[in-house]
Design an enzyme around this catalytic site. Structure first.
Site, PDB file in Angstrom:
ATOM      1  N   TYR A  66       0.838  -1.209   0.000  1.00 26.81           N
ATOM      2  CA  TYR A  66       0.000   0.000   0.000  1.00 26.81           C
ATOM      3  C   TYR A  66       0.866   1.249   0.000  1.00 26.81           C
ATOM      4  O   TYR A  66       1.832   1.329   0.760  1.00 26.81           O
ATOM      5  CB  TYR A  66      -0.921   0.025   1.229  1.00 26.81           C
ATOM      6  N   GLU A  68      -0.424   4.919  -0.501  1.00 28.58           N
ATOM      7  CA  GLU A  68      -1.152   6.180  -0.701  1.00 28.58           C
ATOM      8  C   GLU A  68      -0.205   7.364  -0.570  1.00 28.58           C
ATOM      9  O   GLU A  68       0.611   7.424   0.352  1.00 28.58           O
ATOM     10  CB  GLU A  68      -2.282   6.304   0.324  1.00 28.58           C
ATOM     11  N   ASP A 212      -6.681  13.726 -25.029  1.00 28.36           N
ATOM     12  CA  ASP A 212      -6.815  12.327 -24.606  1.00 28.36           C
ATOM     13  C   ASP A 212      -6.216  11.455 -25.707  1.00 28.36           C
ATOM     14  O   ASP A 212      -6.853  11.187 -26.729  1.00 28.36           O
ATOM     15  CB  ASP A 212      -8.295  12.007 -24.388  1.00 28.36           C
ATOM     16  N   THR A 238      -4.242   6.175 -21.682  1.00 27.75           N
ATOM     17  CA  THR A 238      -4.103   4.830 -21.136  1.00 27.75           C
ATOM     18  C   THR A 238      -2.689   4.369 -21.458  1.00 27.75           C
ATOM     19  O   THR A 238      -2.008   4.952 -22.303  1.00 27.75           O
ATOM     20  CB  THR A 238      -5.090   3.843 -21.792  1.00 27.75           C
ATOM     21  N   LYS A 241      -2.839   0.556 -24.764  1.00 29.67           N
ATOM     22  CA  LYS A 241      -3.244   0.453 -26.174  1.00 29.67           C
ATOM     23  C   LYS A 241      -1.977   0.468 -27.037  1.00 29.67           C
ATOM     24  O   LYS A 241      -1.157  -0.420 -26.890  1.00 29.67           O
ATOM     25  CB  LYS A 241      -4.270   1.542 -26.485  1.00 29.67           C
ATOM     26  N   ARG A 247      -2.527  -2.548 -18.279  1.00 27.84           N
ATOM     27  CA  ARG A 247      -3.756  -1.769 -18.180  1.00 27.84           C
ATOM     28  C   ARG A 247      -3.573  -0.734 -17.091  1.00 27.84           C
ATOM     29  O   ARG A 247      -3.417  -1.059 -15.920  1.00 27.84           O
ATOM     30  CB  ARG A 247      -4.942  -2.677 -17.842  1.00 27.84           C
TER      31      ARG A 247
END
Ligand code: PLP
Length: 433
Positions: A66, A68, A212, A238, A241, A247
């Protein structure tokens, strides 16, 4: 259906020994998916094959942690290695795209875009984006998306005569509606995005321009599409692609917007970053910085152009008449086959595409007139322009078989496709290596 041996579902891959032992049922599904990805011609323009190195990075123990916060400013201890991993990914993103700031934490493209809204708009504010049926993305203010219900989405499209973005319309809407944010980029845009023209309009109306580049990030990184960097305030992408990473997603910006972007991603929208994904993004960006990636990006475009030419020669109508990038949008109206019927038939023939609306589509979005294809995945397997006439021939035969309901013809194509693909082993797959 008689398939070559290589096309038969295989037992669970030996490359996942722990998974096969612990959960044979799931392992068999993974093995079957590996086989499917190996045997088929994958033409979905948003899909790709990641390298074995990227795949390995996603399966590391970084996933146990973790984190954060951001490197040097975390809410959890034990970040000695994680901070270095994230910093590596950030520095590589800055170098590959030539940007002042990069945030590599967004979970995927849609949350990355939502973070841009959170950073630069208030609920109810007007945002301007390309409409979904014209080639935009859901998150550019389309009605069924949270971005279209929490914000006032105003949408631009393409010209009916050219199927190119209508900049007169974009400018008129921007002047009249005074949007806080303008989105450019899309999911079914076969032509070069004129970031300079969008930048000029955004500056005139004092809007934040978000480019984008989810679909074309790999082409931008490889110099096969102009970069939005001089023109856009924020770049959203992203990583899975054309960029050929895991991903995930990134938000990049000028230094002046760094704080707003970071605050919006965390704590604004997300909790802990997916560190295994961050690691795989770092690996993909290292690959994207290599000279061979420039060759890859240009080969993707050369393949798409060759495929478009071969389809035109067979009498297919292509939206905008062809392509400048990795994507070709086929309007099947003149072939008398609905897009969905064609897509499902091609799937049975081992050619994986998606049905898609075409601009001004008279049919419904769930049963539209077109199919959308692209060359990123087949180029990753090493197919070159010399193979594109064969790909077009299979698509043509598949569409004709769909029109006639000729299942036998589809089966024959499937066998031929599997035979060719066996000669082009897929990166990252144990199958066929
Ligand atoms: C794919 C895509 C997205 C969304 O990415 P997800 O990872 O599917 O959420 C956003 N914008 C554009 C233009 C895309 O092509």
């Amino acid at each position: 259906m008689s398939l070559p041996q290589s096309a038969q579902p295989q037992p669970a891959s030996l490359s996942h020994p722990a998974l096969s032992a612990a959960d044979p049922e799931l392992a068999a599904l993974v093995g079957a998916e590996e086989q499917l990805q190996a045997d088929t011609l994958r033409l979905i323009p948003s899909e790709n094959y990641v390298s074995a190195a990227v795949l390995e990075a996603t399966g590391t123990v970084l996933q146990n942690k973790y984190s954060e916060g951001y490197p040097g400013r975390r809410y959890y201890e034990g970040q000695q290695n994680i901070d270095l991993v994230e910093t590596l990914a950030v520095e590589r993103a800055k170098a590959v795209f030539g940007v002042e700031h990069a945030n590599v934490q967004p979970y995927s493209g849609s949350p990355a875009n939502l973070a841009a809204y959170l950073a630069f708009a208030e609920p109810g504010d007007t945002v301007l984006g390309m409409s979904l049926p014209m080639g935009g993305h859901l998150t550019h203010g389309w009605g069924v998306s949270a971005t279209g219900t929490w914000f006032r989405g105003v949408q631009y499209g393409v010209r009916p005569d050219t199927a190119l973005i209508d900049f007169d319309e974009v400018r008129d809407l921007a002047r009249k509606e005074r949007p806080k944010i303008i989105f450019c980029g899309g999911t079914a845009v076969p032509r070069t995005i004129d970031f300079a023209a969008f930048g000029e309009i955004a500056r005139e109306v004092d809007a934040v321009l978000v480019a984008d580049i989810a679909h074309i990030a790999g082409l931008v990184a490889g110099g096969a599409h102009p970069s939005p960097v001089p023109h856009a305030d924020v770049i959203s992408t992203t990583t899975h692609k054309t960029l050929r990473g895991p991903r995930g997603a990134m938000l990049m910006s000028r230094a002046s917007h760094a704080k707003a972007v970071d605050k919006a991603v965390f704590p604004g929208l997300q909790g802990g970053p997916h560190n295994h994904t961050t690691a795989a993004i770092a690996v993909a960006l290292r690959e994207a910085a290599a000279p061979s990636f420039r060759e890859y990006a240009h080969a993707v475009v050369a393949n798409a152009k060759a495929l478009a030419e071969a389809l035109l020669a067979r009498g297919y109508d292509l939206v905008s008449g062809g392509t400048d990038n990795h994507l070709v949008l086929i309007d099947l109206t003149s072939k008398d086959v609905p897009g969905k019927v064609a897509a499902k038939a091609l799937d049975r023939a081992g050619i994986v595409v998606n049905y898609n609306t075409v601009p001004f589509d008279p049919r419904k979005p769930f049963d539209p007139s077109g199919i959308r294809i692209g060359t990123p995945a087949l180029t990753s397997r090493g197919l070159g322009t010399d193979r594109m006439p064969q790909v077009a021939e299979w698509i043509d035969r598949g569409v004709q078989a769909a029109a006639k309901g000729d299942e036998d013809a589809l089966t024959v194509i499937r066998t031929e496709v599997a035979e060719l693909m066996a000669a082009y082993p897929a990166p990252g797959l144990a199958v066929g290596e």
